[in-house]
Write a protein that holds these residues in place. Structure first.
Motif, PDB file in Angstrom:
ATOM      1  N   UNK A 272       0.819  -1.215   0.000  1.00  0.00           N
ATOM      2  CA  UNK A 272       0.000   0.000   0.000  1.00  0.00           C
ATOM      3  C   UNK A 272       0.856   1.269   0.000  1.00  0.00           C
ATOM      4  N   UNK A 273       2.140   1.132   0.362  1.00  0.00           N
ATOM      5  CA  UNK A 273       3.023   2.300   0.402  1.00  0.00           C
ATOM      6  C   UNK A 273       3.530   2.707  -0.984  1.00  0.00           C
ATOM      7  N   UNK A 274       3.292   1.859  -2.003  1.00  0.00           N
ATOM      8  CA  UNK A 274       3.805   2.155  -3.336  1.00  0.00           C
ATOM      9  C   UNK A 274       2.974   3.210  -4.059  1.00  0.00           C
ATOM     10  N   UNK A 275       3.638   4.098  -4.789  1.00  0.00           N
ATOM     11  CA  UNK A 275       2.972   4.978  -5.735  1.00  0.00           C
ATOM     12  C   UNK A 275       3.127   4.308  -7.103  1.00  0.00           C
ATOM     13  N   UNK A 276       2.123   3.526  -7.488  1.00  0.00           N
ATOM     14  CA  UNK A 276       2.245   2.714  -8.697  1.00  0.00           C
ATOM     15  C   UNK A 276       2.358   3.571  -9.946  1.00  0.00           C
ATOM     16  N   UNK A 277       1.733   4.729  -9.958  1.00  0.00           N
ATOM     17  CA  UNK A 277       1.845   5.603 -11.136  1.00  0.00           C
ATOM     18  C   UNK A 277       3.296   6.025 -11.352  1.00  0.00           C
ATOM     19  N   UNK A 278       3.971   6.358 -10.254  1.00  0.00           N
ATOM     20  CA  UNK A 278       5.393   6.722 -10.352  1.00  0.00           C
ATOM     21  C   UNK A 278       6.205   5.541 -10.866  1.00  0.00           C
ATOM     22  N   UNK A 279       5.958   4.355 -10.304  1.00  0.00           N
ATOM     23  CA  UNK A 279       6.726   3.160 -10.671  1.00  0.00           C
ATOM     24  C   UNK A 279       6.575   2.841 -12.151  1.00  0.00           C
ATOM     25  N   UNK A 280       5.323   2.756 -12.636  1.00  0.00           N
ATOM     26  CA  UNK A 280       5.097   2.409 -14.037  1.00  0.00           C
ATOM     27  C   UNK A 280       5.580   3.519 -14.975  1.00  0.00           C
TER      28      UNK A 280
END
Length: 302
Positions: A272-280
């Motif tokens: 839940x701590x991930x910013x998936x938009x940033x990662x992708x």
């Protein structure tokens, strides 16, 4: 009195065992047009007494005191008071590797017109061994090009470290670059990248000029510290991306770098701590994209 060519900024916190070695390495320099700004960051040992004793015999040293607030606040205070044309940062437990370090930098800066950044080699000193960087001497039109080429270079073992660059003070002031006081770990990496992204003509030297000392204590990592490092690395990655956007820079190499930085603490944080938009957004290769999809599905761990 003439303006010093270098301002050397040293944050000092409970450094009674190492600060003399650090200051001695500067006092022995063959080039002498410098000032040393020592910022005592609320030390509870004898650091401040040692600094005042040392300053009595060395006119280059200026001492500033503050309540304990961390190295970012201390370095910012140093920048606020520095008057030299070029800035060097040294930590109180590290030292300049040779007596000709400042002379080498001075000669190079004076021989290359319009230089705005000098990137040199350092060594990491462990209790029982030493490792040094392997750089190819090279001149770049911009710091951005240098950063792009070196940010994923595994041979640069202290890349992102504050201590292996010499910075032009007027450029720091022009772009209002300061240390992020809300970041405990990695604030130096953010400062370095922001400066690289602002700098023009940049030179890489292969001379090893700085010794970065690793102690047993600095290697200790409990879970809460690892989590703080991971969270701070994410702040750093996000802010480097913001700086890239501000300067209209797009670079697969830098995207890969901040992508790796963002996920460097994946093992100690929750999904839940991930910013998936940033990662992708920053997965700049198909290999990274596939790994990220598997990570999102819970089928892979970095």
């Amino acid at each position: 009195s003439t303006t010093p060519f270098f301002s050397i900024i040293i944050p000092c916190y409970n450094a009674e065992k190492t600060i003399v070695r650090c200051l001695d390495s500067i006092a022995k320099q063959s080039y002498c047009a410098y000032e040393v700004l020592c910022i005592n960051d609320g030390s509870t040992d004898k650091s401040i007494d040692i600094l005042f004793d040392y300053s009595k015999k060395d006119k280059h040293i200026k001492i500033f005191e503050q309540l304990n607030a961390g190295p970012s606040v201390a370095r910012n205070k140093g920048l606020d008071h520095a008057v030299g044309k070029w800035i060097l940062f040294v930590d109180a437990d590290d030292y300049l590797r040779s007596e000709s370090a400042l002379s080498t930098l001075h000669k190079k800066i004076c021989s290359e017109p319009e230089l705005e950044l000098v990137y040199f080699a350092g060594e990491v000193v462990f209790p029982l061994e030493r490792w040094s960087d392997e750089y190819l001497p090279k001149l770049y039109k911009t710091g951005y090009e240098c950063l792009e080429e070196n940010c994923n270079n595994n041979k640069c073992i202290v890349f992102g470290a504050l201590y292996v660059q010499c910075y032009m003070r007027s450029l720091i002031e022009k772009h209002k670059i300061r240390f992020a006081e809300d970041i405990v770990y990695g604030e130096d990496r953010l400062f370095v990248c922001q400066y690289f992204l602002s700098a023009g003509r940049t030179i890489v030297l292969d001379e090893v000029l700085y010794s970065y000392v690793i102690t047993e204590n600095s290697l200790m990592r409990d879970k809460s510290k690892l989590q703080r490092i991971a969270k701070d690395n994410r702040k750093v990655a996000l802010r480097i991306e913001q700086t890239m956007k501000h300067n209209n820079y797009t670079s697969p190499q830098l995207q890969k770098y901040i992508h790796g930085l963002y996920l460097s603490g994946a093992s100690v944080l929750e999904k839940k701590d991930y910013d998936w938009r940033f990662i992708f957004r920053n997965a700049s290769t198909w290999k990274l994209k596939i790994k990220d999809i598997l990570l999102f599905l819970g089928l892979y761990r970095y």
